[in-house]
Design a protein around this motif. Structure first.
Motif: not given
Length: 105
Positions: A71-72, A82-83, A87-91, A96-102
Motif C-alpha cells: 500500500e506504500t 497515484y497512491r 488492496i483486495d487480494e483473491y489468491r 487482486m483489485v486495487i483502488k488508487i487515488s491521484k
C-alpha cells in the motif's frame, strides 16, 4: 478469473526507499519495481472547494493478476502518479483489485 483480453491498461509500480547518508540526512527515492497489465473497473471523480482552494480527486479501480504490491507503493498510469488506497487480494483466483487515488502535486 481474469482473461488476458481484458488486461488492456498498463500500470507501473514504484517503491519508496529511504536512505541515510553519513551526515544523517535522510533521502527518499522511488525505485521501479515492475509493470503490469490490468483491467480498469470504474472511476470516481470529484472537484470541490475548501477554504478557497480547489481540490480535484480522481479515484480509479483496477483488477490485475496477483503480484507483490504494497500500500506504500506509487502507481503510474498514463503519466500520472497515484497512491494506493486499498488492496483486495483473491489468491484462489490469482487476482487482486486495487483502488488508487491521484496525487495532487
Amino acid at each position: 478469473m481474469i482473461f488476458a483480453g481484458r488486461l488492456t491498461e498498463k500500470l507501473s509500480f514504484y517503491s519508496i526507499q529511504e536512505t541515510q547518508g553519513r551526515s544523517g540526512f535522510k533521502d527518499t527515492s522511488e525505485v521501479f519495481k515492475f509493470e503490469a497489465y490490468a483491467e480498469r473497473l470504474k472511476n470516481k471523480e470529484y472537484i470541490g472547494e475548501d477554504a478557497g482552494e480547489i481540490f480535484h480527486t480522481l479515484d480509479l479501480q483496477f483488477r490485475l493478476r496477483y503480484r507483490g504490491i504494497n500500500e506504500t507503493d506509487i502507481v503510474v498510469y498514463r503519466d500520472e502518479r497515484y497512491r494506493i488506497l486499498s488492496i483486495d487480494e483473491y489468491r484462489l483466483q490469482n487476482e487482486m483489485v486495487i483502488k488508487i487515488s491521484k496525487i495532487n502535486e
